[in-house]
Scaffold this active site. Sequence first.
Site, PDB file in Angstrom:
ATOM      1  CG  ASP A  62      -2.245  -1.057   1.124  1.00 24.11           C
ATOM      2  OD1 ASP A  62      -2.067  -1.438  -0.354  1.00 24.11           O
ATOM      3  OD2 ASP A  62      -2.955  -0.889   1.765  1.00 24.11           O
ATOM      4  NE  ARG A  94      -8.843  -1.907  -1.874  1.00 23.16           N
ATOM      5  CZ  ARG A  94      -8.914  -1.614  -0.690  1.00 23.16           C
ATOM      6  NH1 ARG A  94      -8.156  -1.655  -0.411  1.00 23.16           N
ATOM      7  NH2 ARG A  94      -9.847  -0.515  -0.786  1.00 23.16           N
TER       8      ARG A  94
END
Length: 512
Positions: A195, A244
């Site tokens: 992330d 994702r």
Amino acid sequence: MRRRVARKIYAATAALGVAAATGAILSMPSASAAVAGSASGYATQNGGTTGGAGGTTVKATTGTQIHQALCGRAASDTPITIEVEGTINHANTAKVSGDSCNTAAGVIELKQISNVTLVGVGSGAVFDQLGIHVRESSNIIIQNVTVRNVKKSGSPTSNGGDAIGMESDVHNVWVDHVNLLASGGESDGYDGLFDLKANTRYVTLSYSTLRNSGRGGLINSSDSDVDSSFVTFHHNLYENIDSRAPLLRGGTAHMYNNYYLSLNESGINSRVGAKAKVDNNYFEDSKDVLGTFYTDLAGYWQVSGNIFDNVTWSEPGDDTNPAGPDPVSNTTVSIPYAYTLDAASCVPDVVKRTAGAGTGLKVSDGSCSPQSPDPTTTPTASPTTPEPTDPAGTNLSLGAGADGTSKASGTSYGNVRDGDLSTYWSPAGTTGAVSVKWGSATTVSSVRIREADGATGAIGSWRLLNADTGAVLKTGSGAGTVSFSATSLKKLTFEITGATGTPRVAEFETYA
């Protein structure tokens, strides 16, 4: 056509869960002895990414020792390579204090620092239920490590549930040949594997594996957090990921030669004006591998050379805009660095043979064949020493602008282009960078670096960079005059990567 088999996370990771619960270490081949190769993709831009090159090398077998190595440096930007071997976990990772670090227990904290390499060696480095957190930092390399089963809820927790997380003004990070693994989705306590948020820029993830997670990763964390950008993903394996892979909210990303296997719900999710350049990837046994999903805030993509093998697509809707079943480009993306594409047809094979920790740091040769990196590979030619002759003509730095990395108290960037040898710029530590810049493109072919009185000989190794492109124009050691091929640019950077004492640059002169 073969029937798609969606291998859900929970069944696929049963063996991994048992290993984690019993404390057993997953077997892996011997790791490389040290960092090898050089950065690629966007990590080569903005001055480049060299990590701890030119600094000391230390060994660590616990998380506490990693923190001690960071805290034992002369300054927060003193280059260091930390070679890690063994299992790093909560039991052996404590907070360590010092002027050159800002650490925390229960996470490997690379915070408010620069010029660091973290590399797995020997029998391998496993970060077990312990995340790596990069925050307010730059010029970081993470290579040849495994990070597994990091949780944001349950016990123990670490790093907000991210295996590797970056946030708050991070730039120039190269993550290479790593394994990032989870054992489920958000309901099981896990978050993202990779992330990036809050103005994280110039990052490359290469030759890595991301497996068995509900969330592969993201760039920017909300519709109002869109400052992170310029990220390259190449030769990575995404396997058994729900979604994702990654999620993009704004920003620009380049995905090439990745192997996506069993993306169960969605893959590259470009939203909120994001732009994704998607080249020569192989998508297999997956669903909705590219598009805008779960929002009506559109993102964009440029596609070429990809293979879609047994991929299914949803029907378009209010919050669903899949790129397929016959993906076409809806934007163009300019890539500022050089790269070589493997044919998409060989991507599954070459990625399986090169990606991940413990693979010998093998890379593709650009023709689908794995090869070992040259341990002497550097981003530039062999270092040179400055030429003794003085340059002729007008000093173009006079009247130009200047900026740089952190400066020592009482000094100024502008002191290097004011024609006054009694004033100078010093980095906050022993290394740093100072730049001369112009409002329009200016042709430069030589520079003269002049040290202030009392600091002669302090400058050690250095790099001269075209800051417009990140290209290295020359490397060497010591102050003096350096010539190079005439280059038209708006910003030229002198980066000191090694020194004896604190350097003092009185003048950074530039000549046509």
